[in-house]
Design a protein around this motif. Structure first.
Motif, PDB file in Angstrom:
ATOM      1  N   UNK A 235       0.746  -1.124  -0.048  1.00 55.28           N
ATOM      2  CA  UNK A 235      -0.104   0.100  -0.031  1.00 55.28           C
ATOM      3  C   UNK A 235       0.776   1.426   0.136  1.00 55.28           C
ATOM      4  N   UNK A 236       2.112   1.280   0.624  1.00 55.42           N
ATOM      5  CA  UNK A 236       2.950   2.366   0.647  1.00 55.42           C
ATOM      6  C   UNK A 236       3.211   2.994  -0.638  1.00 55.42           C
ATOM      7  N   UNK A 237       3.028   4.198  -0.593  1.00 50.74           N
ATOM      8  CA  UNK A 237       3.195   5.026  -1.859  1.00 50.74           C
ATOM      9  C   UNK A 237       1.911   5.081  -2.833  1.00 50.74           C
ATOM     10  N   UNK A 238       0.715   4.215  -2.352  1.00 50.54           N
ATOM     11  CA  UNK A 238      -0.420   4.353  -3.328  1.00 50.54           C
ATOM     12  C   UNK A 238      -1.696   5.195  -2.471  1.00 50.54           C
ATOM     13  N   UNK A 239      -1.943   6.320  -3.204  1.00 54.85           N
ATOM     14  CA  UNK A 239      -2.813   7.239  -2.644  1.00 54.85           C
ATOM     15  C   UNK A 239      -2.974   8.189  -3.777  1.00 54.85           C
ATOM     16  N   UNK A 240      -4.160   8.798  -3.302  1.00 50.29           N
ATOM     17  CA  UNK A 240      -4.581  10.083  -4.306  1.00 50.29           C
ATOM     18  C   UNK A 240      -4.735  11.230  -3.321  1.00 50.29           C
ATOM     19  N   UNK A 241      -3.779  12.279  -3.473  1.00 53.47           N
ATOM     20  CA  UNK A 241      -3.877  13.671  -2.607  1.00 53.47           C
ATOM     21  C   UNK A 241      -3.922  14.760  -3.580  1.00 53.47           C
TER      22      UNK A 241
ATOM     23  N   UNK B  72     -18.010  -1.988 -10.475  1.00 51.61           N
ATOM     24  CA  UNK B  72     -17.490  -2.996 -10.944  1.00 51.61           C
ATOM     25  C   UNK B  72     -16.173  -2.391 -12.014  1.00 51.61           C
ATOM     26  N   UNK B  73     -15.080  -3.074 -11.722  1.00 51.77           N
ATOM     27  CA  UNK B  73     -13.759  -2.532 -12.162  1.00 51.77           C
ATOM     28  C   UNK B  73     -13.457  -3.768 -13.464  1.00 51.77           C
ATOM     29  N   UNK B  74     -13.196  -3.335 -14.522  1.00 48.20           N
ATOM     30  CA  UNK B  74     -12.212  -4.333 -15.391  1.00 48.20           C
ATOM     31  C   UNK B  74     -11.023  -4.120 -15.392  1.00 48.20           C
TER      32      UNK B  74
ATOM     33  N   UNK C 201       2.000  -3.309 -11.845  1.00 54.40           N
ATOM     34  CA  UNK C 201       1.574  -1.894 -11.352  1.00 54.40           C
ATOM     35  C   UNK C 201      -0.114  -1.563 -11.462  1.00 54.40           C
ATOM     36  N   UNK C 202      -0.382  -1.832 -12.781  1.00 58.52           N
ATOM     37  CA  UNK C 202      -1.792  -1.856 -12.884  1.00 58.52           C
ATOM     38  C   UNK C 202      -2.897  -2.639 -11.962  1.00 58.52           C
ATOM     39  N   UNK C 203      -2.110  -3.930 -11.954  1.00 60.81           N
ATOM     40  CA  UNK C 203      -2.948  -4.765 -10.906  1.00 60.81           C
ATOM     41  C   UNK C 203      -2.964  -4.251  -9.390  1.00 60.81           C
ATOM     42  N   UNK C 204      -1.907  -3.675  -8.948  1.00 65.62           N
ATOM     43  CA  UNK C 204      -2.055  -3.039  -7.502  1.00 65.62           C
ATOM     44  C   UNK C 204      -3.125  -2.045  -7.693  1.00 65.62           C
TER      45      UNK C 204
ATOM     46  N   UNK D 282      -8.126   0.591  -6.051  1.00 64.46           N
ATOM     47  CA  UNK D 282      -9.526   1.322  -6.496  1.00 64.46           C
ATOM     48  C   UNK D 282     -10.701   0.339  -6.006  1.00 64.46           C
ATOM     49  N   UNK D 283     -10.624  -0.818  -6.119  1.00 61.73           N
ATOM     50  CA  UNK D 283     -11.575  -1.788  -5.858  1.00 61.73           C
ATOM     51  C   UNK D 283     -11.855  -1.602  -4.304  1.00 61.73           C
ATOM     52  N   UNK D 284     -10.724  -1.633  -3.434  1.00 62.60           N
ATOM     53  CA  UNK D 284     -10.756  -1.494  -2.035  1.00 62.60           C
ATOM     54  C   UNK D 284     -11.383  -0.201  -1.670  1.00 62.60           C
ATOM     55  N   UNK D 285     -11.079   0.772  -2.490  1.00 66.64           N
ATOM     56  CA  UNK D 285     -11.426   2.279  -1.949  1.00 66.64           C
ATOM     57  C   UNK D 285     -12.975   2.400  -2.271  1.00 66.64           C
ATOM     58  N   UNK D 286     -13.219   1.877  -3.561  1.00 63.71           N
ATOM     59  CA  UNK D 286     -14.837   2.176  -3.988  1.00 63.71           C
ATOM     60  C   UNK D 286     -15.754   0.931  -3.461  1.00 63.71           C
ATOM     61  N   UNK D 287     -15.360  -0.080  -3.048  1.00 63.77           N
ATOM     62  CA  UNK D 287     -16.051  -1.308  -2.597  1.00 63.77           C
ATOM     63  C   UNK D 287     -16.583  -1.884  -3.841  1.00 63.77           C
ATOM     64  N   UNK D 288     -15.563  -1.878  -4.707  1.00 62.38           N
ATOM     65  CA  UNK D 288     -16.121  -2.518  -6.169  1.00 62.38           C
ATOM     66  C   UNK D 288     -15.739  -3.874  -6.083  1.00 62.38           C
TER      67      UNK D 288
END
Length: 302
Positions: free
Chosen positions: A13-19, A170-172, A183-186, A191-197
């Protein structure tokens, strides 16, 4: 299909965020929908929203400012329009900040986006005629070729943002298992976790093997083994994902899947060389796919 519930390990998770969300606009009406998606992401992540426009001063503007005019007519007019466009994107507590940049968009927008560590770049795309080299738009294509920041593109076929905001249920995640996919898989999981997708994983093979039911299980097994190599230690989090192994052209299969399964966000890994932007799903026509998708597309440089 089960919903994704597991969290990313703290180390991954380290380094993955949107500020910070940077919305690059050419000030046209067709880019407004992309701005609304940018504002929605900024609101969801409690991030600041920068609304940026890059321009090259005209000869008259340069001469006027060289003679001591504080702001040329061109600069003043662009600042006024940009401020109005930014104010139209106010969403809840989000107060968009307009930024007028001097220089070409393909130089200044990537420079702005890459100045921060957790920045998401957003830009609109538009359709074009068959006679055009791409259907993405030359400026948007130039920015995508230059930037290394994760980028959200919103094409002309993407529905308008609902008043209550978009729901990413739903994310594809489309992959051809190249290193760029890792990295795209990460980000797909993030985003699935953050949006409950929920996540769909799509792998298109470039022959007819995927059309034969008796071989699909073997293909899926091979896919999971390859995926485990790309995202070790938590590839099992894709166990809740629905995996699709299909035969045929990747671009066509991705677009069909978006439509048939009501996908809200497409995540793709890309790789870059100095002269080429290549999509991980080979032979897909990267720019055409970004412009034709009926949902926003998140591209992540591997």
């Amino acid at each position: 299909m089960m919903q994704m519930e597991a969290s990313l390990p703290s180390r991954e998770r380290h380094g993955m965020d949107v500020d910070t969300v940077v919305f690059a606009t050419d000030l046209s009406d067709w880019s407004h929908n992309a701005g609304l998606y940018a504002a929605a992401f900024a609101q969801h992540f409690h991030a600041r929203l920068l609304v940026a426009h890059a321009f090259v001063p005209s000869q008259a503007a340069m001469e006027a400012e060289a003679e001591g005019t504080p702001s040329s007519r061109q600069r003043t007019e662009l600042s006024r329009i940009l401020a109005r466009r930014a104010s139209a994107l106010a969403w809840g507590p989000i107060e968009p900040q307009p930024l007028l940049l001097e220089g070409t968009p393909q130089q200044e927008i990537p420079r702005l986006a890459e100045a921060g560590q957790h920045t998401l770049l957003a830009l609109g795309t538009h359709g074009g005629s068959r006679l055009e080299r791409t259907v993405l738009g030359s400026v948007a294509e130039a920015i995508l070729r230059a930037v290394s920041t994760p980028c959200l593109t919103v094409g002309p076929k993407v529905p308008p943002v609902p008043h209550a905001g978009p729901e990413f249920r739903r994310i594809l995640y489309a992959t051809d298992l190249t290193p760029a996919a890792s990295r795209a898989a990460l980000f797909a999981v993030f985003f699935a976790e953050k949006f409950g997708a929920n996540i769909d994983v799509l792998h298109a093979v470039h022959d007819e093997r995927g059309e034969h039911a008796h071989q699909v299980d073997d293909l899926r097994k091979g896919f999971r083994e390859a995926l485990d190599g790309l995202v070790p230690r938590y590839a099992d989090q894709f166990a809740a994902a629905q995996i699709f192994v299909v035969g045929g052209g990747a671009r066509r299969k991705i677009l069909e899947h978006i439509k048939e399964h009501k996908i809200d966000l497409l995540v793709l890994g890309i790789h870059k060389t100095p002269h080429h932007l290549g999509l991980e799903v080979r032979n897909t026509g990267a720019f055409q796919l970004l412009a034709m998708a009926a949902c926003p597309v998140l591209t992540v440089v591997g």
